[in-house]
Design a protein around this motif. Structure first.
Motif, PDB file in Angstrom:
ATOM      1  N   GLY A  88      -9.998  -3.080   3.090  1.00 32.56           N
ATOM      2  CA  GLY A  88      -9.092  -2.453   4.029  1.00 32.56           C
ATOM      3  C   GLY A  88      -7.687  -2.350   3.460  1.00 32.56           C
ATOM      4  N   PRO A  89      -6.746  -1.704   4.196  1.00 30.97           N
ATOM      5  CA  PRO A  89      -5.381  -1.524   3.688  1.00 30.97           C
ATOM      6  C   PRO A  89      -4.683  -2.830   3.348  1.00 30.97           C
ATOM      7  N   GLU A  90      -4.879  -3.880   4.190  1.00 33.75           N
ATOM      8  CA  GLU A  90      -4.187  -5.146   3.937  1.00 33.75           C
ATOM      9  C   GLU A  90      -4.663  -5.787   2.635  1.00 33.75           C
ATOM     10  N   ARG A  91      -5.976  -5.842   2.435  1.00 29.35           N
ATOM     11  CA  ARG A  91      -6.520  -6.472   1.235  1.00 29.35           C
ATOM     12  C   ARG A  91      -6.094  -5.716  -0.034  1.00 29.35           C
ATOM     13  N   ILE A  92      -6.117  -4.385   0.026  1.00 27.99           N
ATOM     14  CA  ILE A  92      -5.675  -3.593  -1.123  1.00 27.99           C
ATOM     15  C   ILE A  92      -4.195  -3.822  -1.392  1.00 27.99           C
ATOM     16  N   ALA A  93      -3.418  -3.910  -0.315  1.00 31.14           N
ATOM     17  CA  ALA A  93      -1.973  -4.118  -0.476  1.00 31.14           C
ATOM     18  C   ALA A  93      -1.676  -5.456  -1.128  1.00 31.14           C
ATOM     19  N   TYR A  94      -2.418  -6.510  -0.748  1.00 28.43           N
ATOM     20  CA  TYR A  94      -2.177  -7.820  -1.348  1.00 28.43           C
ATOM     21  C   TYR A  94      -2.517  -7.808  -2.835  1.00 28.43           C
ATOM     22  N   ARG A  95      -3.564  -7.081  -3.204  1.00 30.86           N
ATOM     23  CA  ARG A  95      -3.957  -7.024  -4.607  1.00 30.86           C
ATOM     24  C   ARG A  95      -2.934  -6.247  -5.445  1.00 30.86           C
ATOM     25  N   LEU A  96      -2.437  -5.130  -4.929  1.00 30.79           N
ATOM     26  CA  LEU A  96      -1.533  -4.266  -5.691  1.00 30.79           C
ATOM     27  C   LEU A  96      -0.060  -4.560  -5.414  1.00 30.79           C
ATOM     28  N   ARG A  97       0.201  -5.569  -4.589  1.00 28.91           N
ATOM     29  CA  ARG A  97       1.577  -5.954  -4.259  1.00 28.91           C
ATOM     30  C   ARG A  97       2.338  -4.788  -3.620  1.00 28.91           C
ATOM     31  N   LEU A  98       1.728  -4.198  -2.604  1.00 29.00           N
ATOM     32  CA  LEU A  98       2.324  -3.097  -1.869  1.00 29.00           C
ATOM     33  C   LEU A  98       2.420  -3.459  -0.394  1.00 29.00           C
ATOM     34  N   ASN A  99       3.110  -2.626   0.366  1.00 26.44           N
ATOM     35  CA  ASN A  99       3.161  -2.809   1.800  1.00 26.44           C
ATOM     36  C   ASN A  99       1.880  -2.260   2.417  1.00 26.44           C
ATOM     37  N   PRO A 100       1.243  -2.985   3.349  1.00 30.56           N
ATOM     38  CA  PRO A 100       0.009  -2.465   3.951  1.00 30.56           C
ATOM     39  C   PRO A 100       0.168  -1.094   4.589  1.00 30.56           C
ATOM     40  N   SER A 101       1.350  -0.828   5.185  1.00 35.04           N
ATOM     41  CA  SER A 101       1.549   0.491   5.796  1.00 35.04           C
ATOM     42  C   SER A 101       1.561   1.589   4.750  1.00 35.04           C
ATOM     43  N   THR A 102       2.054   1.280   3.545  1.00 34.72           N
ATOM     44  CA  THR A 102       2.032   2.266   2.467  1.00 34.72           C
ATOM     45  C   THR A 102       0.596   2.598   2.067  1.00 34.72           C
ATOM     46  N   VAL A 103      -0.226   1.565   1.934  1.00 37.98           N
ATOM     47  CA  VAL A 103      -1.631   1.791   1.584  1.00 37.98           C
ATOM     48  C   VAL A 103      -2.333   2.565   2.696  1.00 37.98           C
ATOM     49  N   HIS A 104      -2.025   2.216   3.945  1.00 44.33           N
ATOM     50  CA  HIS A 104      -2.638   2.923   5.067  1.00 44.33           C
ATOM     51  C   HIS A 104      -2.274   4.409   5.042  1.00 44.33           C
ATOM     52  N   ASN A 105      -1.019   4.725   4.719  1.00 40.69           N
ATOM     53  CA  ASN A 105      -0.592   6.121   4.665  1.00 40.69           C
ATOM     54  C   ASN A 105      -1.318   6.876   3.562  1.00 40.69           C
ATOM     55  N   VAL A 106      -1.542   6.221   2.421  1.00 40.36           N
ATOM     56  CA  VAL A 106      -2.271   6.869   1.330  1.00 40.36           C
ATOM     57  C   VAL A 106      -3.709   7.158   1.748  1.00 40.36           C
ATOM     58  N   LEU A 107      -4.373   6.182   2.357  1.00 45.30           N
ATOM     59  CA  LEU A 107      -5.753   6.378   2.789  1.00 45.30           C
ATOM     60  C   LEU A 107      -5.856   7.469   3.849  1.00 45.30           C
ATOM     61  N   ARG A 108      -4.875   7.510   4.734  1.00 44.40           N
ATOM     62  CA  ARG A 108      -4.890   8.545   5.764  1.00 44.40           C
ATOM     63  C   ARG A 108      -4.620   9.925   5.166  1.00 44.40           C
ATOM     64  N   ARG A 109      -3.737   9.984   4.172  1.00 42.56           N
ATOM     65  CA  ARG A 109      -3.433  11.271   3.549  1.00 42.56           C
ATOM     66  C   ARG A 109      -4.651  11.851   2.836  1.00 42.56           C
ATOM     67  N   TYR A 110      -5.458  10.963   2.262  1.00 38.48           N
ATOM     68  CA  TYR A 110      -6.679  11.420   1.588  1.00 38.48           C
ATOM     69  C   TYR A 110      -7.889  11.420   2.528  1.00 38.48           C
ATOM     70  N   GLN A 111      -7.635  11.211   3.837  1.00 38.20           N
ATOM     71  CA  GLN A 111      -8.663  11.290   4.878  1.00 38.20           C
ATOM     72  C   GLN A 111      -9.810  10.314   4.639  1.00 38.20           C
TER      73      GLN A 111
END
Length: 323
Positions: A88-111
């Motif tokens: 999920g967005p949180e787990r990916i964010a922790y691995r890549l050292r990003l904000n979870p909302s940023t990861v969520h926006n990327v996943l939503r942009r790519y549907q």
């Protein structure tokens, strides 16, 4: 699409621009006639002169340049982890050292569909499922979830994951390696876990496992008050009740495994990140890797339910013991 308070539709904009360009009205007269500011009238007149009728439609609010947007390589890493690990967005964010909302926006942009909408095995999209009610006890030891996960043993020399499905099933003749029982205990508050690979799930084996699990939690400074299990015969036995001692025993409702959901979720993590994480040459090799996985899980692995922290961070006696 124009917002609900817009005074002009695309047709009204065209009429305003025609009054100025073709009929010779002044900007102020046209603005007063159509109930907009002079600046607004000037904008639509300019667009009409440059693009004609096509310039009267709404334009995207997206900026021409986005200097703060993630680079394409990072976006591909996000999508790669989503597809390969099903995180999920949180787990990916922790691995890549990003904000979870940023990861969520990327996943939503790519549907990318939510994980709850996809089949775990095939990734095919399913209907949206209602979210289960979540709960969490206030302190370590208030409730410990206990369960058994059965895994097929790996024959010496490796199974089908090493040699392929056809050869792997016949590499040792017709003798089947049998099943191994992974006994798990997971603390409800901290998600601190203790596991052992044992030959069966008989009442004596289950009781002995709990004694060792309880000793482990005690060594971590956790006093277990209650234990939650399913309704298996081993957990209903007197031997297991004697092993519990003063610990209160709670059982799940029949045919409701989600009641014991935290250890069920740990079972899935156990499969993905230890049991089937890589090809093993033998069952002994996989069993030997369990202790390393448990150390990583308890001390280093970011848990999404703990906002990226490890289970050890919620156990006072283990804080800082991450070596």
């Amino acid at each position: 699409m124009s917002h609900r308070d817009a005074p002009l539709s695309p047709t009204g904009r065209e009429r305003l621009a025609r009054c100025v360009v073709e009929d010779g009205w002044s900007l102020r007269r046209a603005a007063d006639r159509f109930g907009v500011s002079v600046t607004t009238a000037q904008r639509w007149v300019r667009r009409y002169r440059e693009h004609g009728k096509d310039g009267m439609v709404d334009r995207s609010c997206r900026p021409h340049r986005s200097p703060g947007r993630l680079d394409l390589r990072t976006e591909r890493r996000i999508l790669g982890l989503r597809v390969s690990r099903r995180w999920g967005p949180e787990r990916i964010a922790y691995r890549l050292r990003l904000n979870p909302s940023t990861v969520h926006n990327v996943l939503r942009r790519y549907q990318a569909p939510p994980l709850a909408w996809t089949d775990p095995a095939t990734g095919a999209r399913l209907r949206a499922k209602p979210k289960a009610r979540r709960y969490e006890h206030d302190a370590p030891g208030e409730l410990v979830h206990v369960d058994v996960k059965k895994l097929g043993r790996i024959p010496d020399g490796g199974g089908h994951r090493v040699h392929g499905r056809a050869k792997g099933t016949r590499i040792k003749g017709t003798t089947k390696p049998g099943m191994a029982c992974v006994h798990n205990a997971v603390d409800d508050h901290s998600r601190l876990a203790y596991s052992e690979v044992l030959p069966d799930e008989k009442k004596e084996t289950t009781a002995a496992f709990w004694r060792r699990a309880n000793a482990y939690f005690t060594s971590c400074g956790v006093t277990v008050k209650r234990v939650l299990t399913d309704n298996g015969s081993a957990y209903r036995s007197k031997v297991f009740a004697e092993a519990l001692g003063e610990v209160v025993h709670k059982r799940t409702r029949p045919y409701r495994p989600q009641t014991n959901g935290k250890v069920e979720r740990f079972n899935r993590t156990l499969e993905q990140e230890w049991a089937y994480a890589r090809p093993y040459a033998s069952e002994a090799e996989r069993v030997a890797a369990l202790s390393e996985f448990l150390h990583t899980y308890n001390h280093h692995r970011g848990h999404t339910a703990l906002k990226g922290h490890s289970p050890a961070s919620r156990v006072p006696n283990l804080c800082g013991e991450n070596s």
